[in-house]
Design an enzyme around this catalytic site. Sequence first.
Site, short mmCIF file in Angstrom:
data_model
loop_
_atom_site.label_atom_id
_atom_site.label_comp_id
_atom_site.label_asym_id
_atom_site.label_seq_id
_atom_site.Cartn_x
_atom_site.Cartn_y
_atom_site.Cartn_z
N ASP A 22 -13.67 6.92 -36.11
CA ASP A 22 -14.49 5.79 -35.84
C ASP A 22 -15.96 5.72 -34.69
O ASP A 22 -16.76 5.73 -35.67
CB ASP A 22 -13.28 4.64 -35.41
CG ASP A 22 -13.68 2.70 -35.04
OD1 ASP A 22 -15.04 2.82 -35.09
OD2 ASP A 22 -13.23 2.51 -34.63
N ARG A 80 1.49 2.95 -42.97
CA ARG A 80 1.22 4.36 -43.12
C ARG A 80 1.81 4.81 -44.87
O ARG A 80 1.09 5.85 -45.50
CB ARG A 80 1.99 4.99 -42.45
CG ARG A 80 1.45 4.95 -40.68
CD ARG A 80 2.24 6.21 -40.35
NE ARG A 80 1.79 5.94 -38.73
CZ ARG A 80 0.88 6.03 -37.44
NH1 ARG A 80 -0.25 6.79 -38.26
NH2 ARG A 80 1.91 5.90 -36.82
N ASP A 99 -2.22 3.45 -40.29
CA ASP A 99 -0.90 1.93 -39.48
C ASP A 99 -1.97 0.98 -38.35
O ASP A 99 -3.50 1.37 -38.41
CB ASP A 99 0.07 3.08 -38.65
CG ASP A 99 -0.32 2.87 -36.87
OD1 ASP A 99 -1.97 3.97 -36.78
OD2 ASP A 99 -0.55 2.88 -36.00
N LYS A 152 -0.46 11.35 -35.77
CA LYS A 152 -0.39 10.55 -37.28
C LYS A 152 -0.56 10.28 -38.53
O LYS A 152 -0.10 10.88 -39.60
CB LYS A 152 1.70 10.08 -36.64
CG LYS A 152 1.85 10.05 -35.91
CD LYS A 152 3.09 8.75 -35.99
CE LYS A 152 3.68 8.70 -34.43
NZ LYS A 152 4.69 7.76 -34.17
N VAL A 183 -8.49 -0.55 -41.86
CA VAL A 183 -8.28 -0.14 -42.89
C VAL A 183 -6.83 0.55 -42.44
O VAL A 183 -6.24 0.90 -41.33
CB VAL A 183 -8.64 0.77 -43.39
CG1 VAL A 183 -10.12 -0.04 -44.09
CG2 VAL A 183 -8.99 1.37 -42.80
P1 IMP Z 1 -12.58 7.08 -32.61
O1 IMP Z 1 -12.12 7.82 -31.17
O2 IMP Z 1 -12.82 5.74 -32.41
O3 IMP Z 1 -12.71 8.43 -33.80
O4 IMP Z 1 -11.16 6.40 -33.15
C1 IMP Z 1 -10.64 7.78 -34.12
C2 IMP Z 1 -8.87 7.16 -34.06
O5 IMP Z 1 -8.23 5.34 -33.97
C3 IMP Z 1 -8.26 7.24 -35.80
O6 IMP Z 1 -7.60 9.00 -35.79
C4 IMP Z 1 -7.32 6.66 -36.12
O7 IMP Z 1 -6.37 7.33 -35.08
C5 IMP Z 1 -7.45 5.70 -35.16
N1 IMP Z 1 -8.29 4.71 -36.69
C6 IMP Z 1 -9.45 4.44 -36.05
N2 IMP Z 1 -10.37 3.56 -36.91
C7 IMP Z 1 -8.80 2.99 -38.38
C8 IMP Z 1 -8.80 1.91 -38.59
O8 IMP Z 1 -9.69 1.14 -39.41
N3 IMP Z 1 -7.45 2.42 -38.85
C9 IMP Z 1 -6.56 2.78 -38.41
N4 IMP Z 1 -6.68 3.75 -37.34
C10 IMP Z 1 -7.77 3.69 -37.04
MG MG Z 2 -3.32 5.42 -35.13
#
Ligand code: IMP
Ligand code: MG
Length: 175
Positions: A103, A165, A159, A43, A153
Amino acid sequence: MIDPHLGRELISATQLSERVEQLGKEISADYADDPPLLVCVLKGAFIFLSDLARAIDLPVDFDFMAVSSYGSATRSSGVVRIVKDLDSDLTDRHVLIVEDIIDSGLTLQYLRKNLLARGPASVEVCALLLKEGLQKVDPQLKYVGFSIPPEFVVGYGLDVDERYRNLPNIAQYQP
Ligand code: IMP
Ligand code: MG
């Protein structure tokens, strides 16, 4: 309303709208001959997508996908499950994935591989936020809104447990 979990503002609503406007112009120029299919990753990217789409001056199409990554609330494991799949056939389409935040980059790595297997003409990524220094693999982003420090963040679609959001800006979250 005062919220003790909400920390300092990282990106203001004005900064967001100016940057989104620029991204829209870049995308409009780059895809002038081949308007993309915008794939919104639900979302978190829904607010970014809605602003970005209105900054793109091309006849784009839209589709939506929801993924859930196994792990804790604030850390992703890289094991991703498709909760809602696309409706569109991607064959020979130029696909532009619209993501909220990168991330570890693991969610995106999975998504890209999954969409590339469907025979598109291209798959590129537009991410609003990139956390600096945390990617285990090069996330290969064609467009990035902002690079931010590795903090959690919220706001502008992002969220914690479905909250925050609708904040118009991006702020730090303090557990
Ligand atoms: P990744 O697989 O570690 O790159 O994580 C990506 C997903 O984690 C994003 O699409 C977000 O839904 C969630 N996410 C990662 N960091 C944050 C943050 O700082 N705030 C909110 N959601 C996050
Ligand atoms: Mg998320």
